[in-house]
Design an enzyme around this catalytic site. Structure first.
Site, PDB file in Angstrom:
ATOM      1  N   SER A   1      -7.354  -0.109   0.429  1.00  0.00           N
ATOM      2  CA  SER A   1      -7.968   0.913   1.386  1.00  0.00           C
ATOM      3  C   SER A   1      -6.970   2.155   1.416  1.00  0.00           C
ATOM      4  CB  SER A   1      -7.942   0.122   2.743  1.00  0.00           C
ATOM      5  OG  SER A   1      -8.440   1.377   3.500  1.00  0.00           O
TER       6      SER A   1
ATOM      7  N   LYS B   1     -12.066   7.965  -1.484  1.00  0.00           N
ATOM      8  CA  LYS B   1     -11.204   7.031  -0.866  1.00  0.00           C
ATOM      9  C   LYS B   1     -11.619   5.616  -1.665  1.00  0.00           C
ATOM     10  CE  LYS B   1      -9.699   4.493   3.216  1.00  0.00           C
ATOM     11  NZ  LYS B   1      -9.788   4.428   4.527  1.00  0.00           N
TER      12      LYS B   1
ATOM     13  N   HIS C   1      -4.312  -4.805  -0.018  1.00  0.00           N
ATOM     14  CA  HIS C   1      -4.055  -5.347   1.150  1.00  0.00           C
ATOM     15  C   HIS C   1      -4.586  -6.621   1.260  1.00  0.00           C
ATOM     16  CE1 HIS C   1      -2.805  -1.943   3.713  1.00  0.00           C
ATOM     17  NE2 HIS C   1      -3.630  -1.167   2.981  1.00  0.00           N
TER      18      HIS C   1
ATOM     19  N   GLU D   1      -3.397  -8.899   2.902  1.00  0.00           N
ATOM     20  CA  GLU D   1      -3.147  -9.257   3.975  1.00  0.00           C
ATOM     21  C   GLU D   1      -4.265  -9.276   5.092  1.00  0.00           C
ATOM     22  OE1 GLU D   1      -1.757  -5.307   4.788  1.00  0.00           O
ATOM     23  OE2 GLU D   1      -1.867  -6.575   3.039  1.00  0.00           O
TER      24      GLU D   1
ATOM     25  N   CYS E   1       0.895  -1.190   0.003  1.00  0.00           N
ATOM     26  CA  CYS E   1      -0.024  -0.169  -0.003  1.00  0.00           C
ATOM     27  C   CYS E   1       0.915   1.463   0.014  1.00  0.00           C
ATOM     28  CB  CYS E   1      -0.721   0.026   1.028  1.00  0.00           C
ATOM     29  SG  CYS E   1      -2.404   1.307   0.862  1.00  0.00           S
TER      30      CYS E   1
ATOM     31  N   ARG F   1     -14.606   3.113  12.125  1.00  0.00           N
ATOM     32  CA  ARG F   1     -13.841   4.172  12.902  1.00  0.00           C
ATOM     33  C   ARG F   1     -14.036   5.586  12.036  1.00  0.00           C
ATOM     34  NH1 ARG F   1      -7.947   3.186  10.513  1.00  0.00           N
ATOM     35  NH2 ARG F   1      -9.301   4.333   8.882  1.00  0.00           N
TER      36      ARG F   1
END
Length: 302
Positions: free
Chosen positions: A192, A163, A235, A237, A142, A249
């Site tokens: 992300s 985003k 990502h 992972e 990333c 969040r």
């Protein structure tokens, strides 16, 4: 084969519950084999979560892997306890005399900052320069991928209008590359981030090879110098719940944030998301460890 991690690392209990093969120093030192030494520069704020995510993937191969964690000396983490960092992490000055078979440089939630305004940018560039002679293969994730593309190859990033968050379909562009051996022609992966890189700049840089691309999320896996540097803009992972945690969040912070795309069932944030990328995440890390680290690294660095 297992990964070797500190006996008291909190992620150990999580991994053992998932039947991931781990071992401590004593057991590893009694085995007469050559393990791989992997260094992880963890730039993520919630370091323990990132540790578990990466170790889960590194611990699912036939290779024994020794893991070391690296932190920045020029930036103090506010989301991880000083005791945890003191016990399990080291700084670059303490390890720069060593050689490593592989290294992972994670992302960081700072992509809207110009690179030169990141307070540890000078330290990071020193580490990235050091990897070119002291690490067999480095995997950048990333923001870490964008940092490597900018520092090593002059590839700029640009801010997205909104985003890029969700799980997107990707195409394999080169089936001959061993990093993607066993991959389906199309596969899913999470993203992300608030920035991206220009595909035209990637294509105009002869050192770089674009291996995978998404019509919605853009360039995904980029390789350079026969795999000595690998950049992944998303990502793989991530756990199934990670994007949901990030979304909630941001909602709690009052940010104008969109629901992650193609992620929640029926795009309903009240429903539990499924992990639709797990198999390709394991495959990519396994291929990286085998073909770009184990097969390429010297048996003895000296």
């Amino acid at each position: 084969m297992p990964i070797k991690i500190p006996k008291l690392l909190p992620a150990r209990e999580i991994l053992e519950e998932e039947n991931i093969f781990v071992m401590d120093d004593y057991r590893a030192n009694t085995q007469d084999i050559r393990p791989l030494n992997i260094l992880i520069l963890n730039l993520m704020p919630e370091k323990e979560k990132t540790e578990a995510q990466l170790l889960r993937l590194l611990g699912n191969t036939p290779l024994q892997v020794n893991i070391s964690f690296l932190k920045t000396a020029t930036h103090e983490s506010k989301n991880t306890s000083p005791m945890h960092l003191e016990q399990f992490y080291t700084t670059f000055s303490e390890i720069k005399h060593r050689k490593y078979d592989g290294m992972i440089i994670t992302g960081a939630p700072i992509e809207l900052l110009p690179f030169e305004q990141v307070n540890y940018w000078e330290e990071l560039t020193e580490i990235m320069d050091w990897t070119t002679k002291n690490v067999t293969s480095t995997l950048h994730i990333c923001w870490g991928a964008q940092a490597a593309l900018y520092h090593h190859f002059g590839i700029r990033k640009y801010e997205l209008s909104s985003k890029c968050s969700g799980v997107f379909m990707h195409q394999v562009l080169d089936h001959s590359e061993t990093l993607l051996r066993g991959f389906d022609d199309i596969f899913l992966a999470p993203h992300s981030r608030n920035t991206d890189v220009y595909i035209e700049e990637l294509q105009n840089q002869p050192t770089l090879k674009l291996l995978s691309y998404s019509e919605e999320a853009g360039p995904f896996i980029i390789c350079a110098n026969n795999g000595k540097q690998i950049m992944i803009t998303g990502h793989l992972e991530y756990e199934a719940s990670t994007l949901a945690e990030e979304y909630r969040r941001d909602v709690t912070k009052g940010l104008d944030i969109q629901v992650p795309e193609h992620y929640f069932p029926n795009d309903d944030p009240t429903k539990k998301p499924l992990n639709t990328w797990r198999s390709h995440a394991h495959l990519l890390f396994s291929n990286w460890l085998n073909y770009y680290v184990y097969q390429e690294t010297p048996f003895e660095w000296d």
